[in-house]
Scaffold this active site. Structure first.
Site: not given
Length: 287
Positions: A17, A108, A148, A211, A271
């Site tokens: 991604e 989103g 979720h 992270q 990256k």
């Protein structure tokens, strides 16, 4: 190529991604990073839409370039939380004109400043609309192995997931997770409820200590003790932590493939060195 056909035709797939720049000034840097990842010849690449659709105008352009210049199948994201139905119609038309065949349909994140449109509440509604506009698209959706964050119970989340699949979702990609047993338990639960579409694990290599806190805050992901130990051990040496994080993610992927979960998506965070490290560690397994 449609992602659902790729899954049928290839036993093991590895995809990456990338995300568009926050401003137009950053477009060239993202374009170069995406190109380097594309040169690794992943099975496909996904291009995100940005929080609240803020960087959406570049999603289709980057995806089309990856497909046209490098021959890599693409999955273009589309979020609806701040979109009107007219805007969705325009974006779907634009994707079609660019030759994009795959859409990742997402609600989103709700922007901090609040919602600017109220045409959509859930991704299920977006999937219905895309299908009504053009049935030819292959549609992916999101799922959450640990539930979720907005659902009190995982059983409730799975009910909504079934609705999403019934609306026309062709495959699902998971939120990041760091303990594979979490995914295996999730797969058992959703298969029991009749959700049979392919589920693609989303793997996030942890390559810097920031992270960890961010991953927990955004996704609610549980951090296993062995990952905490790894981060603590190498926190003050960025190069060692990056290599350890790539190895940890590679080990996760090898375990998944060994257990029959063979379509893997890596959140490579624009990256190329991370994508290259993952590809290097898995080169003989995925080819």
């Amino acid at each position: 190529m449609k992602i659902k056909d790729l899954f049928k035709n290839k036993e093991v797939t590895l995809s990456f991604e990338v995300f568009p720049p926050k401003t137009d000034d950053g477009y060239e840097a993202v374009e170069k990073a995406a190109a380097r990842i594309a040169e690794l010849k992943p099975d496909f690449m996904s291009v995100t839409y940005g929080a609240g659709g803020g960087t959406s105008k570049n999603t289709g352009n980057i995806a089309a370039d990856l497909q046209d210049k490098y021959g890599v199948p693409v999955l273009a994201h589309l979020t609806c939380v701040s979109s009107t139905r007219d805007l969705v119609r325009e974006v779907v038309k634009s994707y079609r004109e660019k030759g994009i065949e795959n859409i990742m349909a997402l609600r989103g994140d709700i922007p901090k400043e609040g919602r600017i449109a109220f045409d959509y509440n859930h991704a299920t509604e977006l999937i219905y609309d895309i299908k009504s506009l053009d049935e030819s698209f292959c549609i992916g959706g999101a799922c959450y192995p640990e539930g979720h964050v907005e659902c009190e119970r995982q059983s409730e989340d799975i009910i909504h997931l079934k609705e999403k699949v019934d609306a026309g979702c062709d495959f699902l990609t998971t939120q990041m997770f760091f303990d594979n047993s979490t995914l295996y338990q999730f797969l058992y639960r959703i298969r029991e409820k009749g959700i049979e579409v392919p589920v693609v694990p989303g793997i996030m290599p942890i390559t810097n200590k920031r992270q960890v806190a961010r991953s927990v805050a955004l996704s609610g992901s549980t951090i296993p003790q062995k990952m905490k130990i790894m981060v603590d051990r190498f926190a003050d040496d960025p190069e060692k932590l990056k290599e350890a994080g790539i190895i940890y993610a590679s080990d996760q992927i090898i375990d998944l493939i060994s257990n029959g979960v063979s379509h893997i998506h890596v959140y490579s965070m624009n990256k190329p060195d991370i994508a290259e490290g993952i590809m290097r560690n898995l080169s003989t397994i995925i080819r």
